[in-house]
Design a protein around this motif. Structure first.
Motif, PDB file in Angstrom:
ATOM      1  N   SER A   1       0.853  -1.190   0.000  1.00  0.00           N
ATOM      2  CA  SER A   1       0.000   0.000   0.000  1.00  0.00           C
ATOM      3  C   SER A   1       0.890   1.241   0.000  1.00  0.00           C
ATOM      4  O   SER A   1       2.119   1.138   0.112  1.00  0.00           O
ATOM      5  N   GLY A   2       0.276   2.385  -0.123  1.00  0.00           N
ATOM      6  CA  GLY A   2       0.985   3.673  -0.053  1.00  0.00           C
ATOM      7  C   GLY A   2       1.864   3.926  -1.262  1.00  0.00           C
ATOM      8  O   GLY A   2       1.616   3.440  -2.360  1.00  0.00           O
ATOM      9  N   ASP A   3       2.955   4.692  -1.010  1.00  0.00           N
ATOM     10  CA  ASP A   3       3.836   5.124  -2.100  1.00  0.00           C
ATOM     11  C   ASP A   3       4.490   3.955  -2.816  1.00  0.00           C
ATOM     12  O   ASP A   3       4.668   3.968  -4.029  1.00  0.00           O
TER      13      ASP A   3
ATOM     14  N   ALA B   1       3.343   0.948  -3.246  1.00  0.00           N
ATOM     15  CA  ALA B   1       2.371   0.315  -4.141  1.00  0.00           C
ATOM     16  C   ALA B   1       2.230   1.133  -5.428  1.00  0.00           C
ATOM     17  O   ALA B   1       2.217   0.586  -6.532  1.00  0.00           O
ATOM     18  N   GLU B   2       2.199   2.457  -5.279  1.00  0.00           N
ATOM     19  CA  GLU B   2       2.056   3.329  -6.453  1.00  0.00           C
ATOM     20  C   GLU B   2       3.267   3.207  -7.368  1.00  0.00           C
ATOM     21  O   GLU B   2       3.140   3.115  -8.592  1.00  0.00           O
TER      22      GLU B   2
END
Lengths: 407, 229
Positions: free
Chosen positions: A350-352, A354-355
């Motif tokens: 998740s979060g940065d 994941a991006e």
């Protein structure tokens, strides 16, 4: 020998708690090490799979000079001679994908940008990497299409869309000028930012006409029937391809820089693993040492009764081996379902992070590898460690002074 | 009678940093087959050192030891291991049984190392444990036995393989009176029945009274050697 095994086994259970704690420490170390390696290998496998699928393929045949100096003048003539050679290995080759790749200047009314033009066989490319699934606007190229397909990033930079026309300008074969205007048929999302910002696709036949290369290609990608036999197939091709003019490269050679980077990364992981192994080693060593110290008098008794030093040493060695084998076997038994579960249910990110991973076109998860060698290697490493630790009591038993130990 | 053990000018000197200590000083003795001998003397008189020497556990600094005519003081360590296994039984002060083996397995242990047949081991171990009154404790581990019972198992083990002689280092030191008498009865009985030479160090008067021969050591030398009728 039977009595030695009995003695070793029963000695282990004289202090059940200590033995169980030691076995547990080996077990958890094996479990952690296996998970760690599985996760790392899983990530690398995904990266390599992706690179092989979208970029290099498993094997490439190139002009002898192309790898050192990629240029349109160092292209490979994809003629009947090469076709015949490939036909000889048709049982081992699933299909081959020709590509012609070169730099090109792409211009619109207001913008100009240097890009990479890929001449592709649309049908074979779909077979290799399902590129058509990444089309976000317009349509995928057709065989002998005289239009272009643009990466989404580049389309954004040039501020163009499907139906617009681009001017291409570049250096053709043997210094000729390559120039033409081409309509945009489709926009494709290539995920990896660097590639997405500078890639243009054209049908192979049109690209060969554009650069004036006739039947030449910069690389001929070979996709083997069995990817596990890539090396053997490459070796076979090397024997029949003229080495004066052509070169056969495997994906490992083509991705050498990436693999070296991975090796460097693996070295970092190995340091972590070494720390884990040292913890296991000290745990085991501590138990063995305690068992040795508290049984000195007993050893003196055994020697007095006529038991040979070698026999007592074997008992001690078996004890170390039993503890570590129990830990390793239990560790592997527990690791298999845990790794299998993570293999089928990768850890979602998740979060940065994941991006960032999603930006590269990967699912934002930590993939795990279920390669059986991971379990075998961990088991072997821990067994070798315990074998070496098991040699310590052997050494000590041979040095015990009976009279001193009796006191 | 046949001489089982013979020592000639036996010496064991420990080179301490202050001054050499003569733990055993020129002892020349002979032990006959079937003898029941007590070696007595105050602490530090050399009893245990003497037993260790004739048991091949320690090397003398001088003199010779003959067991059944074989010189053992010049033997290599590996030869001594084998020699002990085949010829000598030991009973130590603090119930030296192998804790992970049952009473029967402990008694069989030496025979197992000697590679005797399973049937023979089975029969002899059961028989010996019956003789020491522990037929109901065949499968008990040492920690399930009392001190006296453990010492009886140790005696059974020492005698089971029918050694040339048995050395017992203060075997009754940790036992109560009843257990000590019980053990002595057994040792005396087995000594007579099996005709095995028994030599034990002790300063326990109860043991001395039962011995057929009493050798007194003082400062590593024999001060008295008397045969009790």
């Amino acid at each position: 020998m039977k009595i030695l095994l009995i003695l070793a086994w029963r000695n282990l259970w004289r202090n059940k708690k200590r033995t169980l704690i030691t076995i547990s420490s080996v077990l958890f170390a094996v479990l952690l090490a296996t998970l760690f390696v599985s996760m790392e290998k899983g990530s690398y496998e995904r990266l390599i799979d992706s690179m092989v699928k979208y970029s290099t393929g498993y094997i490439q045949i190139q002009d002898i000079l192309y790898d050192e100096e990629p240029s349109i003048d160092h292209t490979l003539l994809f003629d009947e001679e090469i076709e015949e050679i490939l036909n000889k290995y048709e049982e081992q080759i699933a299909y081959h994908v020709p590509r012609l790749q070169n730099f090109v200047l792409v211009a619109t009314e207001n913008n100009t940008r240097g890009s990479i033009l890929n001449g592709i066989d649309p049908e074979l490319e779909i077979k290799m990497n399902d590129l058509n699934e990444d089309v976000v606007k317009g349509e995928f190229l057709k065989p002998n299409d005289n239009g272009l397909m643009l990466a989404e990033g580049l389309a954004g930079i040039l501020n163009v869309t499907v139906g617009d026309t681009l001017v291409l300008l570049g250096q053709g074969f043997h210094g000729s000028t390559a120039a033409g205007t081409y309509p945009i048929r489709g926009i494709v999302d290539l995920k990896i930012p660097d590639i997405n910002n500078n890639t243009i696709y054209m049908s192979l036949s049109e690209a060969q006409w554009f650069y004036g290369t006739d039947n030449r290609v910069t690389s001929l990608i070979i996709m083997p029937e069995n990817p596990a036999r890539t090396q053997q197939l490459a070796e076979s091709l090397r024997k029949v391809i003229d080495p004066e003019w052509h070169r056969v490269l495997t994906w490992e050679e083509l991705l050498e820089d990436l693999l070296n980077l991975m090796k460097f990364d693996v070295a970092g992981t190995m340091v972590m693993m070494m720390i884990l192994y040292i913890v296991i080693a000290f745990g085991l060593f501590g138990t063995i040492l305690t068992m040795l110290i508290e049984r000195r008098k007993e050893f003196a008794l055994l020697f007095s009764l006529g038991m040979k030093r070698a026999q007592v040493a074997i008992v001690c060695f078996f004890e170390a081996l039993f503890i570590s084998m129990a830990g390793v076997i239990l560790g592997i038994i527990i690791s298999i379902p845990v790794v299998a579960w993570f293999y089928h249910h990768p850890i979602p990110l998740s979060g940065d992070m994941a991006e960032a991973i999603a930006d590269y076109g990967f699912e934002p998860v930590l993939p795990f590898s279920a390669d059986p060698t991971i379990f075998i290697n961990q088991a072997l490493i821990v067994l070798i460690i315990s074998f070496l630790i098991g040699l310590f009591p052997v050494y000590k038993v041979f040095r015990i002074n009976i009279m001193e130990a009796k006191k | 009678m046949k001489t089982v053990i013979k020592t000639t000018n036996l010496q064991k000197i420990y080179n301490n940093s202050v001054a050499p200590v003569k733990a055993v000083n020129n002892i020349s003795l002979e032990f006959q087959e079937g003898e029941f001998t007590a070696i007595v003397g105050p602490s530090g008189s050399g009893k245990t050192t003497f037993l260790n020497l004739i048991g091949g556990l320690d090397k003398p600094t001088g003199g010779e030891i003959y067991i059944d005519g074989t010189e053992i003081s010049t033997m290599k360590e590996s030869e001594l291991f084998d020699f002990r296994l085949r010829n000598i039984g030991f009973v130590f002060q603090s119930y030296n049984l192998i804790p992970v083996l049952t009473a029967k397995e402990n008694v069989s242990f030496i025979m197992l190392l000697q590679k005797r047949s399973k049937a023979e081991m089975e029969q002899r171990a059961t028989e010996m444990l019956e003789q020491v009154g522990l037929s109901d404790k065949l499968n008990s581990r040492p920690n399930q036995l009392s001190g006296g019972q453990q010492q009886r198992v140790a005696v059974a083990r020492a005698l089971a393989s029918k050694p040339k002689f048995v050395l017992a280092d203060e075997p009754t030191a940790n036992l109560d009176t009843e257990s000590a008498f019980n053990l002595l009865d057994i040792m005396e009985k087995l000594n007579k029945e099996e005709n095995i030479t028994l030599i034990f160090s002790t300063h326990d008067q109860r043991v001395i009274e039962r011995a057929g021969r009493v050798i007194t050591l003082v400062d590593g030398s024999v001060s008295k050697d008397e045969v009790i009728s």
